[in-house]
Design an enzyme around this catalytic site. Structure first.
Site, short mmCIF file in Angstrom:
data_model
loop_
_atom_site.label_atom_id
_atom_site.label_comp_id
_atom_site.label_asym_id
_atom_site.label_seq_id
_atom_site.Cartn_x
_atom_site.Cartn_y
_atom_site.Cartn_z
N LYS A 111 0.60 -1.16 0.37
CA LYS A 111 -0.21 0.13 0.01
C LYS A 111 0.89 1.51 -0.34
CE LYS A 111 -3.39 -1.52 2.59
NZ LYS A 111 -3.75 -3.37 2.27
N GLY A 144 -8.50 -4.64 0.73
CA GLY A 144 -9.70 -4.38 0.98
C GLY A 144 -9.20 -4.42 2.85
N SER A 146 -8.67 -5.57 6.04
CA SER A 146 -7.65 -7.52 5.33
C SER A 146 -6.83 -6.82 6.59
CB SER A 146 -7.35 -7.64 4.22
OG SER A 146 -6.64 -6.28 4.20
N LYS A 199 -6.59 6.24 3.08
CA LYS A 199 -7.45 6.01 4.02
C LYS A 199 -6.01 5.70 5.39
CE LYS A 199 -5.74 1.08 3.76
NZ LYS A 199 -5.59 0.30 5.18
N ASP A 258 -12.45 -0.14 3.84
CA ASP A 258 -11.02 -0.55 4.36
C ASP A 258 -10.47 1.09 5.82
OD1 ASP A 258 -8.68 -1.40 4.48
OD2 ASP A 258 -7.70 -1.57 1.96
N ASN A 270 -2.49 2.98 12.11
CA ASN A 270 -1.81 3.86 11.12
C ASN A 270 -2.97 5.13 12.62
OD1 ASN A 270 -0.68 4.57 9.22
ND2 ASN A 270 -2.11 2.89 8.92
N LEU A 302 5.06 0.25 11.33
CA LEU A 302 5.14 1.28 10.83
C LEU A 302 4.14 1.75 9.70
CD1 LEU A 302 6.79 1.72 8.14
CD2 LEU A 302 6.29 -0.03 6.70
N GLU A 304 1.89 3.12 8.30
CA GLU A 304 1.94 3.56 6.43
C GLU A 304 2.05 5.12 6.46
OE1 GLU A 304 0.76 1.15 7.86
OE2 GLU A 304 1.22 -0.06 7.41
#
Length: 355
Positions: A111, A144, A146, A199, A258, A270, A302, A304
């Site tokens: 991603k 998705g 997940s 997202k 998601d 996140n 991490l 992202e």
């Protein structure tokens, strides 16, 4: 089911969780990991103690530090390397015979945007520019709601396989027809990738709001839902500007699904990062966003969204887009504004802060 041989490049939490789902379904899966300790943990104890601890892994799942060994002769190759290293990893694969000849189907779990000398690029564009020409329009993006932990546990999870070639979406749906996974097709490769990337940016801001809400007389559950809905609008605006083709992408599991789980789940890194910004003042350790990205390993996990935030900011500036939430996170991480100050400004509770 006809078992397939699968190589998964990247033994982080998501790569391991996805590999576990395929292994549990009967496929023979080999994970590539950079760290010998991860390989030893998977092969000897059937557990990825470093990146996905606490989950017993399938006997069908093995690991290696030899990239060529993991990719050679496989029916499918799944790329799960972090976005910062995706291009350099793929360049090492192109001379492997089954890749050079286009005999292996390639899917992508990564991603985010990939940095390049010509600016940030989406994952599929990046790897298709590196891989042999036969893969142009034929690589598949998998996304998705997940979280790796629930996928590893076998809890029901929906995924979307997106590709310009509809036949390949069906081939990957068949690969993912294993216990715990439901797979769907999409032709909107740009829209699905944008949802998967942006997202994470929204989720960091959501985490900030969530932490502030615990002691605030101003922010609460209603505020968080307002933020989530506004964030979805920004994802859609950004997606269409980049060339997304289907509005329903943003109301599907690739979009709102998601976004919802990333913002609200206890497993969300996140969301956790946003909470840590408030509760642990974690940004005080970094001078600005570039410093944070350069030293991101010091966080211990991490986020992202912090990396994606920089690239979303660059791309949206070029496209002259006004993405207030994404831009706000950029300013927060760049130490230009405090999170609560930004949220108040966002919700028009006070005068807009001058840059």
């Amino acid at each position: 089911m006809n078992p397939k041989s699968v190589g998964v490049i990247g033994a982080g939490a998501w790569g391991t969780g996805f590999a576990q789902a395929l292994g549990r379904g009967g496929h023979k899966v080999t994970l590539w990991a950079l760290e010998q300790e991860v390989v030893d943990s998977i092969n000897n104890e059937h557990e990825n103690k470093k990146f996905l601890p606490g989950f017993k892994l399938s006997e069908n799942l093995t690991a290696s530090t030899n990239l060529e060994e993991v990719a050679t002769g496989k029916d499918f190759l799944i790329l799960a390397s972090p976005s910062l290293y995706l291009a350099s990893t793929v360049k090492k694969l192109v001379t492997i015979p089954n890749i050079a000849e286009g005999d292996t189907y390639i899917g992508v779990l990564t991603k985010g945007f990939v940095p390049s000398k010509n600016g940030p690029k989406l994952c599929l564009e990046t790897i298709e520019n590196v891989l042999p020409g036969i893969y142009k329009g034929n690589t598949v993006y998998i996304s998705g709601p997940s979280h790796a932990e629930e996928v590893a546990m076998g809890k029901l999870t929906g995924l979307i396989a997106a590709c310009e070639n509809p036949k390949n979406t069906i081939i990957f749906r068949e690969l993912m027809r294993v216990p715990g996974l439901l797979a769907y097709s999409s032709l909107d490769v740009i829209g699905v990738q944008v949802c998967a990337c942006v997202k994470n940016v929204i989720a960091v801001v959501y985490g900030c709001c969530d932490a502030i809400s615990e002691t605030s007389d101003t922010f609460g559950d209603n505020s968080e839902s307002l933020l989530l809905a506004a964030g979805l609008n920004e994802i859609q605006q950004f997606g269409f500007a980049l060339g997304a083709t289907h509005a329903e992408t943003f109301t599907s599991i690739a979009g709102v699904g998601d976004l919802d789980v990333t913002c609200k789940s206890k497993y969300g890194r996140n969301r956790r990062f946003g909470q840590d910004i408030i509760k642990k003042n974690i940004l005080s350790n970094f001078k600005d966003l570039d410093d944070l990205i350069n030293r991101v390993s010091e966080i211990g996990y991490l986020p992202e969204g912090a990396i994606a935030c920089k690239y979303v900011h660059e791309v949206s500036a070029k496209l002259n887009l006004k993405l207030v939430i994404c831009d706000g996170l950029y300013r927060i991480l760049n130490r230009e504004v405090e999170p609560e100050e930004f949220l108040r400004e966002l919700l028009r509770l006070k005068k807009r802060v001058k840059r």
